[in-house]
Design a protein around this motif. Sequence first.
Motif, PDB file in Angstrom:
ATOM      1  N   ALA A 129      12.442  29.737 -29.304  1.00  0.00           N
ATOM      2  CA  ALA A 129      12.937  31.082 -29.633  1.00  0.00           C
ATOM      3  C   ALA A 129      12.247  32.160 -28.792  1.00  0.00           C
ATOM      4  CB  ALA A 129      12.735  31.362 -31.125  1.00  0.00           C
ATOM      5  N   GLN A 130      11.055  31.849 -28.284  1.00  0.00           N
ATOM      6  CA  GLN A 130      10.343  32.773 -27.389  1.00  0.00           C
ATOM      7  C   GLN A 130      10.777  32.596 -25.938  1.00  0.00           C
ATOM      8  OE1 GLN A 130       7.999  35.057 -28.227  1.00  0.00           O
ATOM      9  NE2 GLN A 130       7.708  34.526 -30.372  1.00  0.00           N
ATOM     10  N   GLY A 131      11.689  31.649 -25.681  1.00  0.00           N
ATOM     11  CA  GLY A 131      12.175  31.442 -24.319  1.00  0.00           C
ATOM     12  C   GLY A 131      11.431  30.375 -23.552  1.00  0.00           C
ATOM     13  N   THR A 132      10.505  29.655 -24.219  1.00  0.00           N
ATOM     14  CA  THR A 132       9.743  28.596 -23.542  1.00  0.00           C
ATOM     15  C   THR A 132      10.577  27.320 -23.541  1.00  0.00           C
ATOM     16  OG1 THR A 132       7.650  29.603 -24.173  1.00  0.00           O
ATOM     17  CG2 THR A 132       7.589  27.282 -23.550  1.00  0.00           C
ATOM     18  N   THR A 133      11.201  27.038 -22.411  1.00  0.00           N
ATOM     19  CA  THR A 133      12.056  25.851 -22.315  1.00  0.00           C
ATOM     20  C   THR A 133      11.277  24.630 -21.847  1.00  0.00           C
ATOM     21  OG1 THR A 133      12.726  26.641 -20.145  1.00  0.00           O
ATOM     22  CG2 THR A 133      14.212  27.119 -21.981  1.00  0.00           C
ATOM     23  N   THR A 134      10.138  24.862 -21.182  1.00  0.00           N
ATOM     24  CA  THR A 134       9.240  23.755 -20.818  1.00  0.00           C
ATOM     25  C   THR A 134       7.864  24.052 -21.382  1.00  0.00           C
ATOM     26  OG1 THR A 134      10.398  23.235 -18.763  1.00  0.00           O
ATOM     27  CG2 THR A 134       8.122  22.486 -18.931  1.00  0.00           C
ATOM     28  N   ALA A 135       7.305  23.084 -22.116  1.00  0.00           N
ATOM     29  CA  ALA A 135       5.991  23.270 -22.732  1.00  0.00           C
ATOM     30  C   ALA A 135       5.084  22.109 -22.353  1.00  0.00           C
ATOM     31  CB  ALA A 135       6.135  23.331 -24.252  1.00  0.00           C
ATOM     32  N   VAL A 136       3.880  22.426 -21.918  1.00  0.00           N
ATOM     33  CA  VAL A 136       2.891  21.396 -21.594  1.00  0.00           C
ATOM     34  C   VAL A 136       1.845  21.424 -22.711  1.00  0.00           C
ATOM     35  CG1 VAL A 136       1.237  20.563 -19.895  1.00  0.00           C
ATOM     36  CG2 VAL A 136       3.344  21.703 -19.134  1.00  0.00           C
ATOM     37  N   TYR A 137       1.820  20.323 -23.484  1.00  0.00           N
ATOM     38  CA  TYR A 137       1.036  20.300 -24.711  1.00  0.00           C
ATOM     39  C   TYR A 137      -0.159  19.360 -24.629  1.00  0.00           C
ATOM     40  CZ  TYR A 137       5.180  22.099 -27.334  1.00  0.00           C
ATOM     41  OH  TYR A 137       6.237  22.826 -27.821  1.00  0.00           O
ATOM     42  N   PHE A 138      -1.322  19.812 -25.094  1.00  0.00           N
ATOM     43  CA  PHE A 138      -2.376  18.924 -25.560  1.00  0.00           C
ATOM     44  C   PHE A 138      -2.012  18.597 -27.004  1.00  0.00           C
ATOM     45  CE2 PHE A 138      -6.562  19.154 -23.083  1.00  0.00           C
ATOM     46  CZ  PHE A 138      -5.975  19.593 -21.912  1.00  0.00           C
ATOM     47  N   GLY A 139      -2.045  17.305 -27.362  1.00  0.00           N
ATOM     48  CA  GLY A 139      -1.858  16.925 -28.760  1.00  0.00           C
ATOM     49  C   GLY A 139      -3.207  16.825 -29.437  1.00  0.00           C
ATOM     50  N   SER A 140      -3.393  15.733 -30.180  1.00  0.00           N
ATOM     51  CA  SER A 140      -4.691  15.499 -30.834  1.00  0.00           C
ATOM     52  C   SER A 140      -5.150  14.080 -30.508  1.00  0.00           C
ATOM     53  CB  SER A 140      -4.565  15.721 -32.345  1.00  0.00           C
ATOM     54  OG  SER A 140      -3.559  14.877 -32.871  1.00  0.00           O
ATOM     55  N   VAL A 141      -6.252  13.651 -31.106  1.00  0.00           N
ATOM     56  CA  VAL A 141      -6.866  12.376 -30.719  1.00  0.00           C
ATOM     57  C   VAL A 141      -6.057  11.177 -31.213  1.00  0.00           C
ATOM     58  CG1 VAL A 141      -8.914  10.924 -31.013  1.00  0.00           C
ATOM     59  CG2 VAL A 141      -9.185  13.349 -30.492  1.00  0.00           C
ATOM     60  N   ASP A 142      -5.614  11.218 -32.476  1.00  0.00           N
ATOM     61  CA  ASP A 142      -4.836  10.081 -33.009  1.00  0.00           C
ATOM     62  C   ASP A 142      -3.518   9.931 -32.267  1.00  0.00           C
ATOM     63  OD1 ASP A 142      -6.736   9.532 -34.886  1.00  0.00           O
ATOM     64  OD2 ASP A 142      -5.773  10.702 -36.476  1.00  0.00           O
ATOM     65  N   VAL A 165      -4.966  13.522 -26.703  1.00  0.00           N
ATOM     66  CA  VAL A 165      -6.273  13.996 -26.251  1.00  0.00           C
ATOM     67  C   VAL A 165      -7.287  12.841 -26.305  1.00  0.00           C
ATOM     68  CG1 VAL A 165      -8.213  15.515 -26.824  1.00  0.00           C
ATOM     69  CG2 VAL A 165      -5.865  16.394 -26.867  1.00  0.00           C
ATOM     70  N   ALA A 166      -8.018  12.678 -25.206  1.00  0.00           N
ATOM     71  CA  ALA A 166      -9.056  11.643 -25.138  1.00  0.00           C
ATOM     72  C   ALA A 166     -10.419  12.332 -25.137  1.00  0.00           C
ATOM     73  CB  ALA A 166      -8.869  10.800 -23.881  1.00  0.00           C
ATOM     74  N   MET A 167     -11.293  11.945 -26.043  1.00  0.00           N
ATOM     75  CA  MET A 167     -12.657  12.517 -26.135  1.00  0.00           C
ATOM     76  C   MET A 167     -13.524  11.513 -26.885  1.00  0.00           C
ATOM     77  SD  MET A 167     -11.502  15.695 -28.642  1.00  0.00           S
ATOM     78  CE  MET A 167     -12.955  16.007 -29.644  1.00  0.00           C
ATOM     79  N   ASP A 168     -14.534  10.980 -26.211  1.00  0.00           N
ATOM     80  CA  ASP A 168     -15.270   9.858 -26.813  1.00  0.00           C
ATOM     81  C   ASP A 168     -16.781  10.036 -26.830  1.00  0.00           C
ATOM     82  OD1 ASP A 168     -15.696   9.693 -24.053  1.00  0.00           O
ATOM     83  OD2 ASP A 168     -16.009   7.530 -24.161  1.00  0.00           O
ATOM     84  N   TYR A 177     -13.935  13.234 -35.507  1.00  0.00           N
ATOM     85  CA  TYR A 177     -12.812  13.564 -34.613  1.00  0.00           C
ATOM     86  C   TYR A 177     -13.146  13.198 -33.174  1.00  0.00           C
ATOM     87  CZ  TYR A 177      -8.874  16.099 -32.595  1.00  0.00           C
ATOM     88  OH  TYR A 177      -7.723  16.408 -31.915  1.00  0.00           O
ATOM     89  N   ARG A 178     -13.095  11.893 -32.899  1.00  0.00           N
ATOM     90  CA  ARG A 178     -13.247  11.440 -31.510  1.00  0.00           C
ATOM     91  C   ARG A 178     -12.743  10.006 -31.402  1.00  0.00           C
ATOM     92  NH1 ARG A 178     -17.779   8.056 -31.193  1.00  0.00           N
ATOM     93  NH2 ARG A 178     -19.350   8.500 -32.785  1.00  0.00           N
ATOM     94  N   ASP A 179     -12.470   9.597 -30.160  1.00  0.00           N
ATOM     95  CA  ASP A 179     -12.121   8.197 -29.926  1.00  0.00           C
ATOM     96  C   ASP A 179     -13.367   7.351 -30.160  1.00  0.00           C
ATOM     97  OD1 ASP A 179      -9.311   8.263 -28.752  1.00  0.00           O
ATOM     98  OD2 ASP A 179     -10.329   9.727 -27.475  1.00  0.00           O
ATOM     99  N   PRO A 180     -13.185   6.156 -30.792  1.00  0.00           N
ATOM    100  CA  PRO A 180     -14.369   5.339 -31.089  1.00  0.00           C
ATOM    101  C   PRO A 180     -15.070   4.813 -29.836  1.00  0.00           C
ATOM    102  CG  PRO A 180     -12.333   4.267 -31.876  1.00  0.00           C
ATOM    103  CD  PRO A 180     -11.956   5.633 -31.393  1.00  0.00           C
TER     104      PRO A 180
END
Length: 458
Positions: A129-142, A165-168, A177-180
């Motif tokens: 709705a804001q006009g963003t037709t392409t979005a580059v997203y960071f998700g989460s760890v899981d 997201v990868a963070m260990d 909240y991290r990869d094992p």
Amino acid sequence: MENSTRVICGIAFHTLERDVMTPLVDCAIAVDSAGTIQSVTTPGDKNHDGILARAEADGTVFPVPEDCYLVPGLVDLHIHAPQWPQLGKALDAPLEDWLLKYTFPLEAKFSDRDYAFEVYDDLVATLLAQGTTTAVYFGSVDLEPNIILAEACLRHGQRAVIGKVAMDDPATCPDYYRDPSASDAIAQTRAFIDAVAALQKGGEPLVHAAITPRFVPSCTDDLLHGLGALAQQTGAHVQTHCAESDWEVAYVRDRLGKTDTEALKDFGLLTDKTILAHSNFVTRSDMSLLAKTGSSIAHCPLSNAYFANAVLPVTRALEHGIKVGLGTDISGGFSPSLFDTARYALTASRCACAGTNPDQLAAERGTNETPLTTTEVFWLATKGGGEAAALPVGAFEKGMQFDAIAVQAGHATSGFRCSDADTMQDIFEKLVLNANAAAIAKVWVAGETIETTSKQGR
Ligand SMILES: [Zn+2]
């Protein structure tokens, strides 16, 4: 009608070069069933009348609504999807508090499937709705919530690049909240790439997976090496943060004895499909390296005012030949609008170039570099962003995907109106600097009209 060739007509603006706006008055944009632009013509062009006559006979001409101007859809290169519920909150907190007290606990909540579904559905609908037709997203760890985000993009029709997201590193990431382990994070990243590939229906893919180390400080060397190898093997997009703040730069230099950019290069993470958020403190030598590898920068001016205390010298980066686009950095910044972000980029650039300390002489106050223009920030939000994301979007050119928005002037909530005295450049500048979400009358992605309302309810 949705699967046939169609011709969209009206007044369009786009920027093929970063400092030149080209108006396309009464143009006809022919789009095939795969959403690919087949031709862009204006009155007087050889095939223009024939294309229009054929489409009129077939009933496939779609004029944009009255008082509307067509521009390419906006490309947001940096969004933290799970931070959407805290947009506008706690931005005055120091970075460490902001991460540990607010951000990591919130991101961890997305292991709840229902919560992820509800928030991501709302986020994707809001951004469209804001006009963003392409979005580059960071998700989460899981892994799972990132698949839910990819499904939301496909359900709503938003083009996207998404990363698990990868963070260990136990030294910098909380236990909850991290990869094992590095090997687990690499396996889950590979699983996410496979899961996204399995969601595609053929043709130009709408959703892409990105290899996403959060940033060097939150990852062990083993993880960064492994993800670099995965990037080389798969050719997938890569996204991470780079040289955002003085702290990050000093941390990487202490740990690895080199700049953030050099470290990412040595881990194999700088490719021509790498998007680096921020990069405020990249050196001139780093800039040459980025130009050589074809990696791009997501400039996030609003977030940088809060968490980086810096302004990326955008013109310098562009003059080095680096691909640059814009990011809202939800929720490091407080606006989901890429139009707002373009305006902050303009303002930040003018302040940085001229300087702001009244105790200094005018000539010594700023960087004295050339500030960005209205045309250039629009280019960053469209064509620059498309190039930075390595996707065929951002301008109305044959072979590109038809991702577009129609912006309407002159109604009560548009934010701008036009007059007979306005040139096309005047109207364009008013649109870029004033248009708000309410002015966006129509959105297309891959040639399809997008409904910009929530599609909740499974
Ligand atoms: Zn970020």
